[in-house]
Design a protein around this motif. Sequence first.
Motif, PDB file in Angstrom:
ATOM      1  N   ALA A   1       0.876  -1.180   0.000  1.00 24.77           N
ATOM      2  CA  ALA A   1       0.000   0.000   0.000  1.00 24.77           C
ATOM      3  C   ALA A   1       0.910   1.225   0.000  1.00 24.77           C
ATOM      4  O   ALA A   1       2.128   1.106   0.089  1.00 24.77           O
ATOM      5  CB  ALA A   1      -0.932  -0.006   1.220  1.00 24.77           C
ATOM      6  N   ASP A   2       0.299   2.406  -0.063  1.00 29.71           N
ATOM      7  CA  ASP A   2       1.098   3.630  -0.153  1.00 29.71           C
ATOM      8  C   ASP A   2       2.078   3.774   1.001  1.00 29.71           C
ATOM      9  O   ASP A   2       3.203   4.234   0.817  1.00 29.71           O
ATOM     10  CB  ASP A   2       0.183   4.856  -0.200  1.00 29.71           C
ATOM     11  CG  ASP A   2      -0.533   4.977  -1.532  1.00 29.71           C
ATOM     12  OD1 ASP A   2      -0.083   4.344  -2.506  1.00 29.71           O
ATOM     13  OD2 ASP A   2      -1.550   5.697  -1.592  1.00 29.71           O
ATOM     14  N   HIS A   3       1.660   3.382   2.201  1.00 29.34           N
ATOM     15  CA  HIS A   3       2.501   3.581   3.378  1.00 29.34           C
ATOM     16  C   HIS A   3       2.907   2.264   4.043  1.00 29.34           C
ATOM     17  O   HIS A   3       3.307   2.249   5.200  1.00 29.34           O
ATOM     18  CB  HIS A   3       1.775   4.461   4.394  1.00 29.34           C
ATOM     19  CG  HIS A   3       1.382   5.798   3.863  1.00 29.34           C
ATOM     20  ND1 HIS A   3       2.309   6.783   3.600  1.00 29.34           N
ATOM     21  CD2 HIS A   3       0.173   6.301   3.521  1.00 29.34           C
ATOM     22  CE1 HIS A   3       1.690   7.862   3.142  1.00 29.34           C
ATOM     23  NE2 HIS A   3       0.396   7.595   3.075  1.00 29.34           N
ATOM     24  N   GLN A   4       2.805   1.161   3.298  1.00 29.46           N
ATOM     25  CA  GLN A   4       3.110  -0.133   3.898  1.00 29.46           C
ATOM     26  C   GLN A   4       4.013  -0.952   2.985  1.00 29.46           C
ATOM     27  O   GLN A   4       3.816  -0.991   1.766  1.00 29.46           O
ATOM     28  CB  GLN A   4       1.831  -0.925   4.153  1.00 29.46           C
ATOM     29  CG  GLN A   4       0.886  -0.287   5.160  1.00 29.46           C
ATOM     30  CD  GLN A   4      -0.290  -1.204   5.471  1.00 29.46           C
ATOM     31  OE1 GLN A   4      -0.105  -2.358   5.848  1.00 29.46           O
ATOM     32  NE2 GLN A   4      -1.502  -0.677   5.302  1.00 29.46           N
ATOM     33  N   THR A   5       4.987  -1.596   3.582  1.00 30.69           N
ATOM     34  CA  THR A   5       5.867  -2.513   2.852  1.00 30.69           C
ATOM     35  C   THR A   5       6.009  -3.808   3.635  1.00 30.69           C
ATOM     36  O   THR A   5       5.940  -3.824   4.874  1.00 30.69           O
ATOM     37  CB  THR A   5       7.270  -1.914   2.631  1.00 30.69           C
ATOM     38  OG1 THR A   5       7.843  -1.582   3.903  1.00 30.69           O
ATOM     39  CG2 THR A   5       7.211  -0.682   1.753  1.00 30.69           C
ATOM     40  N   ILE A   6       6.190  -4.882   2.904  1.00 29.55           N
ATOM     41  CA  ILE A   6       6.537  -6.158   3.522  1.00 29.55           C
ATOM     42  C   ILE A   6       7.870  -6.574   2.928  1.00 29.55           C
ATOM     43  O   ILE A   6       8.093  -6.469   1.716  1.00 29.55           O
ATOM     44  CB  ILE A   6       5.445  -7.230   3.305  1.00 29.55           C
ATOM     45  CG1 ILE A   6       5.799  -8.483   4.116  1.00 29.55           C
ATOM     46  CG2 ILE A   6       5.232  -7.526   1.833  1.00 29.55           C
ATOM     47  CD1 ILE A   6       4.647  -9.458   4.251  1.00 29.55           C
ATOM     48  N   SER A   7       8.801  -6.981   3.780  1.00 26.59           N
ATOM     49  CA  SER A   7      10.180  -7.190   3.343  1.00 26.59           C
ATOM     50  C   SER A   7      10.738  -8.483   3.918  1.00 26.59           C
ATOM     51  O   SER A   7      10.281  -8.982   4.952  1.00 26.59           O
ATOM     52  CB  SER A   7      11.061  -6.014   3.781  1.00 26.59           C
ATOM     53  OG  SER A   7      10.507  -4.790   3.375  1.00 26.59           O
ATOM     54  N   TRP A   8      11.761  -8.981   3.234  1.00 25.52           N
ATOM     55  CA  TRP A   8      12.424 -10.223   3.653  1.00 25.52           C
ATOM     56  C   TRP A   8      13.915 -10.075   3.442  1.00 25.52           C
ATOM     57  O   TRP A   8      14.368  -9.565   2.419  1.00 25.52           O
ATOM     58  CB  TRP A   8      11.894 -11.398   2.847  1.00 25.52           C
ATOM     59  CG  TRP A   8      12.583 -12.712   3.106  1.00 25.52           C
ATOM     60  CD1 TRP A   8      12.769 -13.315   4.307  1.00 25.52           C
ATOM     61  CD2 TRP A   8      13.161 -13.577   2.123  1.00 25.52           C
ATOM     62  NE1 TRP A   8      13.434 -14.516   4.146  1.00 25.52           N
ATOM     63  CE2 TRP A   8      13.678 -14.711   2.808  1.00 25.52           C
ATOM     64  CE3 TRP A   8      13.288 -13.514   0.732  1.00 25.52           C
ATOM     65  CZ2 TRP A   8      14.318 -15.752   2.154  1.00 25.52           C
ATOM     66  CZ3 TRP A   8      13.915 -14.568   0.073  1.00 25.52           C
ATOM     67  CH2 TRP A   8      14.429 -15.668   0.775  1.00 25.52           C
ATOM     68  N   GLN A   9      14.693 -10.501   4.437  1.00 27.65           N
ATOM     69  CA  GLN A   9      16.148 -10.522   4.321  1.00 27.65           C
ATOM     70  C   GLN A   9      16.640 -11.881   4.799  1.00 27.65           C
ATOM     71  O   GLN A   9      16.235 -12.357   5.871  1.00 27.65           O
ATOM     72  CB  GLN A   9      16.781  -9.405   5.153  1.00 27.65           C
ATOM     73  CG  GLN A   9      18.270  -9.237   4.933  1.00 27.65           C
ATOM     74  CD  GLN A   9      18.623  -8.796   3.525  1.00 27.65           C
ATOM     75  OE1 GLN A   9      17.914  -7.990   2.948  1.00 27.65           O
ATOM     76  NE2 GLN A   9      19.686  -9.327   2.971  1.00 27.65           N
TER      77      GLN A   9
END
Length: 619
Positions: free
Chosen positions: A229-237
Amino acid sequence: MDIKRSLLLLGLSYGSFLLGQEKAVDTIYIFDSQMSKVKLFHPVRTITPKDIEKNSTNLSELLRFQSSIYIKENGRGAVSSPSFRGTTAQQTAFVWNGININSSFLGQGDVNNIPLFGYDQIDVKAGGGSVVYGSGAIGGSIHLNNILDFNRGFKASVYSEAGSFDTYNNFLQASFSNDKLSVKVSGSYLTSQNDYKVPEFVVGSTGFYNVNGRYYNTSVNIGASYKIADHQTISWQNQMFDASQHYPVFEQIGNRTKYKAQTLRSLVAWDINKSNLSNSLKAAYTEDNFQYFSDLNQPKASGAEGKNYILKNDFNYFITPKININAIGEFQVNKGEGYQAEKDSQSGIGVISRNVGSLSGLIRYFATKDLRFEGGIKKDFVEGISSPLLYSFSGKWDALKWYHMGVNFSRNFRYPSFNDLYWRPGGNLDLLPETSTNIDMNHELIFGDFKITLSPYYMDIKNLINWLPTPYGYWAPVNTYRVESYGLESQATWNKKFGKHALKLDAGYTYTKSINKNTQMQMMYVPIHKAVGNIEYGYSFFKLYAQGLFNGLTYTTTDEQRSTAIDPYFILNTGVSAAIFKKYTLGFKVNNVTNTVYQTVSLYPMPKRNYSIYATINF
């Protein structure tokens, strides 16, 4: 980076006095969001990928030449540990993308079993940080950070190096990003026969020859971030590391041993960033396995497997344009299992598990654009251990355009490791956590392109955990004496461009007194004086650098015996590189130009003069 830009990148900017007419910046995802906040109050040394290329042998070499930390290395590429401001290795926290990765078994990080390549920046922070980064952050912390950015298209690079002692070092990285997705993949492979000789260093009746010194390691890093979404991220490292170290012997006929280690670190994060609110929810799994071989040609003699399950939430909110609150909650399950070749062995670690939780609260007050304060409090809940209440206070005042000052006061701790508690025989379930009271000041003097930082500090460490011999024939850990550590860290930098010419100077000096309060003597492996310096000159496509390290007298015993101390030494490195058609770089390095005989751990000399050549291709 100034306050406004720091806060904007964090998603914390709120209020016209902070924003003004701030221009939009590229979207950047930083896995360790706390580090940008730390930099608002504490001096932090940042090491970039370009800096890493100057000291590419291993992480030990990089930190030795580019930070104030004393690195104890049992010969090049072997077991290595840090001493930060006169503290022990267990009192330095290694932090990977915001997650403390010190070993559950040893309570420390083995520097040469942590990959060197694959990070976007390495940050070195001096001083206590347990309120944010947990157990072990007493003397300081080393942060291994990855960053993902958006709208950068496709990029790739290859780094390949060949050096003395049959050393080969390769690193490949590729990334792609658009306005929604960012992906970065990298891998490294390092191998060395490491068969260097130091004939002037006599061991027994002959000079030193690093027999059985071979090592290699491989690492793979994968990172991805997606805007849901505009202000949301989902991330993986994700990071995978596999390594093997052969332990040096002093004679050709000596018993040859080796140590193998494998680590896996995986982190998933869901981030919300709005103008006055941000939240980062992280779930992580880390695994640390090792095996010891008492004979190269025989099965493993011992080993252990450690698994950690981590859940962490970091919530930030601006109550008013000047007041920010920050709440951090974390829960871990630490599991360990030891292995012995003889099933009925009564030594080593059994099957163990421990629950660890913590709650932290911080409040930041931005009085003006030049004056800010931060206060924090934390309570840890460690299964089977009574943990102290921790606190911190920091203030930063940009008093004049050319003079900034800061003050930091904190209480920090380290709880006992698995080995401290459960090793058979000797483990001590009655151990208390180590605690410290830290205070330091920071003075920044800025004159155009020239900057000086002076940081006097003081630490009082209680309940130090030491392994001591017992009447029963084995060693056991006990809470022993107090340590008083004080000194001065200083740094001077100067950057200047003259048309196509560029000159960069970076030098630091550290004075460290770390005193056992029972004996009033200097702690082992704590040099009183250390100085590092880097100078780099560039003209158009050409670059030349020189790097110096001075290490003062270093005692290797608890009673300050001069006969067994490591004598002062000076090491000089240099290198030259040329960029061809902007995409290709060729370089040549000479380490230990003066052919100095030196050691960082007694009886294990480091290599004399050695060489390497490298090439970089950017796509």
